[in-house]
Design a protein around this motif. Structure first.
Motif, PDB file in Angstrom:
ATOM      1  N   MET A 174       0.675  -1.069  -0.120  1.00 61.69           N
ATOM      2  CA  MET A 174       0.175   0.093  -0.098  1.00 61.69           C
ATOM      3  C   MET A 174       0.953   1.375   0.098  1.00 61.69           C
ATOM      4  N   TRP A 185      -4.480   3.435   7.726  1.00 61.00           N
ATOM      5  CA  TRP A 185      -5.428   4.223   7.047  1.00 61.00           C
ATOM      6  C   TRP A 185      -6.150   5.245   7.915  1.00 61.00           C
ATOM      7  N   THR A 230      -8.235   2.709  -0.356  1.00 59.55           N
ATOM      8  CA  THR A 230      -7.690   2.484   1.054  1.00 59.55           C
ATOM      9  C   THR A 230      -8.935   2.425   2.013  1.00 59.55           C
TER      10      THR A 230
END
Ligand code: GCW
Length: 687
Positions: free
Chosen positions: A372, A529, A551
């Motif tokens: 990510m 996140w 996300t």
């Protein structure tokens, strides 16, 4: 001159310990320099300045063609005639391109400490190694060593913009740029080069990977003259200058109507441009490219592959020995949250795996450590171990974008070490990430480490004084990923704060526990996140929930997390066995990554018998409480370390406590509101 900034771990003080000094002094007759070239001269001067302070003596620097003295520190190349008889052929062979040997000669008539390298680069690493070993009061016999960096590329990436701002910078303004031009504060750059060389860095990209406006023109004569001066300073310290480029430069600068990598005019434009660059900077490192990523142009615009794009640039750079470092951070940043099929975690692999074997030999793929984006914890990117025929570098974020922005103490060495020790199993057991990024597993010439810089023009370089440890550790791990993280951190603490036992013990405790503490009160279990969008500081549980960035945690009243198993998005299938099965199985998945891989009901029982929800509550209470422990450990050092530094760190720790409590309360309330289930222990959760 008295610069208004500290020199971090290179702030020399007299060693003062009589016994040790007495022992070393026998070898300090003078410094004898056996080579006549600027790199060795620079190294000799570094050594001289340091030793004069450390040993409180006036050392002579002797540029000699022969070795006639009885005692001294001798600098030369391993092949130097005068060193024959002192360095064996086997040892000579063992010193690599950037390596060095330190050898003690302790005879009644001859007392030498020899520092020798193969070429121009290793000597500077050698003398910094020696200086720091003295400062650590290393026994004379233990000075003997042969050191070679394991990875060939050890590069710092600056995300500095030409207006002087730094993307994700938390330590002041750029030391390279201001007001749309290149700064001419060479003293600061010089000292920066010293810091980097002392940790074995050999490359630096000074401009942001998002190349916009004036920065597009850095590769033109308008700026190359100034850049060549910066390159000259770095060169003395074994560091090559690289630049980030905009893939559409042929349009912006060249006035062409395309940047298509297969277009003849585009190819020629890049060849001409590269030729010009090398006429100013003969050892220019190459280009770093963020293409087709977050609104930057790239080969996809023209229906070409990333191999087409990278290889076109590589061809232009090849005749000069330059490389293309191509980032794998390519994903759809315009996703729709209602689309549950697309999984951003899969993007890098999906984009690049099919291209394995298609990149030119001077292209290196730069891969973020996780799939990510530098969250407090992510699994290792499955691209490591998926591209056996491609040069690879790992990208770490030294700057603390998602890890407390240098207000929170968050030492990253422990996390990085775990990543590097991960066994990908791509060639069976023992296929560690560290063996992929040092090039040894697949036998790659180009491999290595990229770290996004955490420095700026602030008085202590990194905002938080203890964040200097992250830069130090990045360099040390890049040089030798096999080193123990405790040793790396301890050395840093001693070199920075002295060897008082209490000071070292407390700081070590703070560093080694800090990432775990931060993880506890922010987003444990691989969740990530839950930050405020944009600046990414502070809690915001649904800040990214309905955005376009891909996300999501998709929490509802029953469960949280994205199912990334083979039954879900299929992300786990990007790993080799046994990881596929381990990550796929909610009972086998490493707990610290549970919510990365699974959608988990709040009443799911974790290994310690707690429900997921109760674990969340406990984690946030404990994490915020543990910040008190950090503060306590620091308070115990009052009076034992420089007052200014003490106060600066103290202020930040107090802010950290405030903000940790905010994290705790916002996240706990979020889960309480979702579930309506109170804390079993009856602690205060705001309704
Ligand atoms: O971590 C994200 C940052 C962006 C950055 C991007 C990247 C330089 O939020 O600021 O852009 O990643 O790595 O390219």
């Amino acid at each position: 001159s008295n610069p208004n900034y500290s020199m971090c771990w290179l702030s020399y003080k007299p060693i003062g310990k009589k016994e040790y000094v007495h022992e070393v002094e026998k070898f300090l007759g003078q410094i004898v320099l056996l080579e006549k070239n600027i790199y060795f001269e620079n190294a000799a001067n570094e050594l001289k300045k340091a030793l004069c302070v450390l040993f409180e003596t006036e050392l002579r620097l002797n540029n000699a063609l022969s070795l006639y003295v009885d005692s001294g520190i001798i600098l030369g190349k391993v092949t130097n005639e005068n060193l024959r008889g002192f360095i064996t052929d086997v040892e000579k062979e063992a010193v690599g391109e950037e390596g060095f040997i330190i050898k003690l000669v302790d005879k009644s008539k001859k007392k030498y400490i020899i520092v020798a390298s193969k070429g121009e680069k290793g000597i500077i690493y050698g003398i910094f190694h020696l200086i720091n070993k003295f400062r650590l009061k290393t026994g004379l016999k233990e000075l003997n060593c042969i050191e070679n960096p394991k990875a060939s590329l050890r590069i710092i990436n600056h995300w500095d913009n030409m207006d002087g701002s730094i993307e994700r910078g938390y330590a002041g303004k750029s030391i390279f740029f201001t007001n749309g031009r290149i700064k001419r504060n060479y003293k600061r750059i010089w000292d920066y080069a010293r810091l980097l060389a002392s940790i074995g860095i050999n490359g630096v990209v000074i401009n942001n990977v998002n190349v916009r406006d004036k920065a597009i023109w850095l590769i033109t004569p308008k700026y190359l003259n100034d850049l060549s001066k910066i390159a000259e300073i770095f060169r003395l310290y074994g560091i090559k200058l690289y630049l980030s480029i905009n893939f559409a430069s042929p349009i912006y600068i060249g006035g062409l109507d395309t940047a298509d990598p297969l277009d003849k005019n585009v190819q020629k434009w890049w060849k001409d441009t590269v030729k010009t660059i090398y006429s100013y900077i003969p050892d220019f490192g190459g280009f770093l490219v963020k293409a087709d990523s977050e609104f930057n142009p790239g080969p996809y615009v023209y229906g070409r592959t990333h191999a087409d794009g990278a290889n076109m640039l590589a061809e232009a750079l090849l005749p000069y020995g330059g490389v293309v470092i191509w980032r794998a951070f390519v994903y759809n940043c315009l996703q729709d949250w209602r689309d549950t099929k697309t999984d951003r975690a899969k993007a890098a692999y999906d984009n690049f795996k099919p291209l394995d074997g298609m990149f030119s030999k001077n292209v290196i793929l730069q891969i973020k450590y996780g799939p990510m984006d530098f969250q407090v914890r992510e699994p290792v990117s499955p691209l490591f171990g998926a591209m056996e025929k491609t040069n690879q570098m790992i990208e770490f974020q030294i700057t603390q974008e998602y890890t407390g922005q240098q207000i929170h103490l968050c030492y990253l060495g422990t996390l990085w070490k775990e990543i590097l020790e991960f066994d990908t199993y791509c060639k069976g057991k023992g296929s560690y990430v560290k063996r992929i990024v040092d090039g040894s597993l697949f036998g790659m010439k180009y491999a290595g480490f990229a770290g996004v810089s955490n420095i700026g023009d602030s008085i202590n370089w990194t905002g938080h004084d203890l964040a200097q440890a992250n830069l130090w550790t990045f360099g040390k791990l890049a040089w030798d990923p096999d080193k123990k993280i405790e040793d790396i951190a301890r050395e840093w603490a001693i070199l920075t704060f002295g060897d008082d036992k209490k000071v070292v013990d407390n700081i070590l405790w703070m560093l080694l526990n800090s990432h775990g503490i931060y993880e506890k009160y922010t987003t444990p279990l691989g969740l990530g996140w839950m930050v405020n969008p944009g600046h990414h500081y502070g809690p915001n549980p649904e800040g990214y929930e309905y955005s376009k960035w891909g996300t999501y945690h998709r929490s509802d009243t029953k469960a949280i997390g994205v199912d990334r198993t083979s039954r879900g998005t299929g992300y786990t299938l990007q790993y080799h066995k046994p990881w596929q099965e381990i990550f796929d199985d909610i009972n086998k998945c490493p707990e610290e990554l549970l919510l990365f891989f699974h959608r988990v009901p709040y009443d799911f029982r974790l290994k310690n018998g707690k429900t997921l929800l109760q674990f969340m509550y406990d984690s946030h209470f404990e994490g915020a409480d543990m910040v008190d422990k950090l503060i306590e450990k620091w308070e115990e050092l009052r009076g034992k370390i420089d007052e200014e530094i003490f106060n600066r760190v103290y202020e930040r720790l107090k802010m950290q406590k405030e903000h940790a409590m905010e994290w705790r309360d916002v996240i706990n309330t979020y889960f309480y509101r979702k579930t309506g289930i109170p804390d079993e222990k009856g602690r205060l959760i705001y309704p």
